[in-house]
Write an enzyme that holds these catalytic residues in place. Sequence first.
Site, PDB file in Angstrom:
ATOM      1  N   LYS A 140       0.595  -1.192   0.083  1.00 41.38           N
ATOM      2  CA  LYS A 140      -0.049  -0.107  -0.043  1.00 41.38           C
ATOM      3  C   LYS A 140       0.827   1.322  -0.201  1.00 41.38           C
ATOM      4  CE  LYS A 140      -0.457  -0.419   5.015  1.00 41.38           C
ATOM      5  NZ  LYS A 140      -1.284  -0.378   5.986  1.00 41.38           N
TER       6      LYS A 140
ATOM      7  N   TYR B 103      13.379  31.788   5.018  1.00 41.67           N
ATOM      8  CA  TYR B 103      12.022  32.171   5.898  1.00 41.67           C
ATOM      9  C   TYR B 103      12.363  32.191   7.345  1.00 41.67           C
ATOM     10  CZ  TYR B 103       9.564  31.509   1.446  1.00 41.67           C
ATOM     11  OH  TYR B 103       9.134  31.536   0.009  1.00 41.67           O
TER      12      TYR B 103
HETATM   13  C1  LIG Z   1      -3.445  -4.658   7.957  1.00 42.49           C
HETATM   14  C2  LIG Z   1      -1.857  -4.520   7.996  1.00 42.49           C
HETATM   15  N1  LIG Z   1      -1.097  -5.370   7.843  1.00 42.49           N
HETATM   16  C3  LIG Z   1       0.277  -5.533   7.909  1.00 42.49           C
HETATM   17  C4  LIG Z   1       0.763  -4.172   7.484  1.00 42.49           C
HETATM   18  C5  LIG Z   1       2.429  -4.235   7.684  1.00 42.49           C
HETATM   19  O1  LIG Z   1       2.803  -3.742   8.458  1.00 42.49           O
HETATM   20  P1  LIG Z   1       4.560  -3.662   8.609  1.00 42.49           P
HETATM   21  O2  LIG Z   1       5.153  -2.830   7.674  1.00 42.49           O
HETATM   22  O3  LIG Z   1       4.790  -3.203   9.931  1.00 42.49           O
HETATM   23  O4  LIG Z   1       5.078  -5.264   8.407  1.00 42.49           O
HETATM   24  C6  LIG Z   1      -0.021  -3.129   7.908  1.00 42.49           C
HETATM   25  C7  LIG Z   1       0.777  -1.826   7.722  1.00 42.49           C
HETATM   26  O5  LIG Z   1       0.213  -0.928   8.289  1.00 42.49           O
HETATM   27  C8  LIG Z   1      -1.135  -3.144   7.993  1.00 42.49           C
HETATM   28  O6  LIG Z   1      -2.311  -2.210   7.862  1.00 42.49           O
END
Ligand SMILES: Cc1ncc(COP(=O)(O)O)c(C=O)c1O
Length: 408
Positions: A36, A262
Site C-alpha cells: 500500500k 524564511y
Molecule cells: C493490516 C496490515 N497488515 C500488515 C501491515 C504491514 O505492517 P509492517 O509494515 O509493520 O510489516 C500493515 C501496515 O500498516 C497493515 O495495516
Amino acid sequence: MPVSTWVEVDLDRFAANLHAVRSLLRPEQEILLVIKADAYGHGAVEIAEAAEREGVAQLGVATLHEGIQLRRAGCRLPIVVLSPLLPSEIDEAVAHELAPTVPDLDFARALSLAALKSGRPQRCHVEIDTGMGRTGVRDDEAEPFLLSLLELPGLRLASLFTHFPDADAEDLEFSREQVLRLRALLDRLGARGIRAPRVHAANSAGTLNLPEARLDWARVGLIAYGHRPPNARVEIPLRPVMAFKSRIVQLRDLPAGASISYGRSFVTRRRSRIAVVAVGYGHGYSWLLSSRGHMLVGGARVPIVGRVTMDLTMVDVTDVPGPGIGDEVVLFGEQGDEVLSLEEVARGSETLPYEVMCTIGKRVARIYVRGGRPVKITSLVGESAEWVQQAAQHFRLRAQAVAAARRG
Ligand SMILES: Cc1ncc(COP(=O)(O)O)c(C=O)c1O
C-alpha cells in the site's frame, strides 16, 4: 541526467530482504507483501513485479485505486484490499479481481450480488479485531458474522486475519493474548465445521517477535523494505531498499551575520559556504528538519541551516572540500563510508520511518537499481530509457569517486 531529486530503490536488497524473511518461515508459510501507499513510497508497480519474481504469494493494498493500478500494470498475483472499501467501490473491485476485506454484512450482501452479476466467484477476507481497535469484526462477534457471510452465494472466504497494534513493544503480553483469542475463535469455528483456507496475523514486528503468529502468511511491509521495527527480538540480515538523494543547485559564499531562509531563524556566525539543495517539503522532506537535520555532501555530514522551504533547503558546506554544482547530496542512505539513516531522519522529523517513506512525493523520480546499475527511472513526466543511460554514467562516476576517496 536531468533529474535533481530522486529515490534509489535497490531491487537486489529487496530480494535479499525477502529471502531473509523467508528464512524465518516454514516451507508451507508464505509472504503477503504489503505494498500500500505506493509500496511505502518505493513504487508499487516495480515492487509488485520484483515481488512476483521472488515468489511472493499475495499482495496487500489499502485502496481500490492501488489495486487497479497494479492490475493495469499487468500484475496477476492475488491482491487483498486490507482497508474497508465503500459499497460504491464494489463493482470496480470485482471487475479488477481485487479481494476486499469485508467489514460488515451489508457490504457482504452487496459483494455477493456483484459476484453473482459478474458470473465469477469472488474472493474476500475478514479481519478479526482481537485488539487493534481499528477495523474488522470483534472476535467475540465473529461466529454469527461468519456463518451469515458463508451463506451468501458467490463469495469465497479466502482468509481470516488479525492485526497487532504493538508487536514492537517491549512487553509482548497483549500480542500473545491476541494470538490466543484468534486461535480460540478458530477452534470455535472448527467445532462448527468451518475452516478458513488461510489465517494470518504477523506484520513485520509480529513476524520477528512472535513465531506463533506466523501462521499461513507473514503479512509484512517494513522488513521487506529493509527496516527493523523497534524491539526486534530476532536478527535477520536486512538492508534499506530506499535511499533519498538530491543535488546542489547553487553555491554561495555569505559573510558572517547573514540570515538564511524564511523567518530569518538562522544567522551565519562566520564567513560560510552555503549549498542550496533541490529538496524541500514539497518533495516530502519535512519542514521539522529546519536547522536541525543533516545531509551528506562529499562523504561528510553537513548541517541544515535555516528553514526547509517548499523546493529548496540550505546546508553549510564550509568545511567540505570543493563542493560543486550538481554534486550528489544524500538525504538518507549511504555516501562513501558515511551513513545517514532513515530512522535518524524520522526522529528529526518527529515521525515514524513509515511516514517518511510514504510521504516522498510524486515530484521525486524513482531510480530502480539492479546489480549496482540503474535499470529503470520513473518520474512525473514518465519514463526515459535515455535517462537510464545517463544515470548509469552518474553511477559509474560516483563509484570511481568513492574508490578514489578510499585510496586516499
Ligand atoms: C493490516 C496490515 N497488515 C500488515 C501491515 C504491514 O505492517 P509492517 O509494515 O509493520 O510489516 C500493515 C501496515 O500498516 C497493515 O495495516
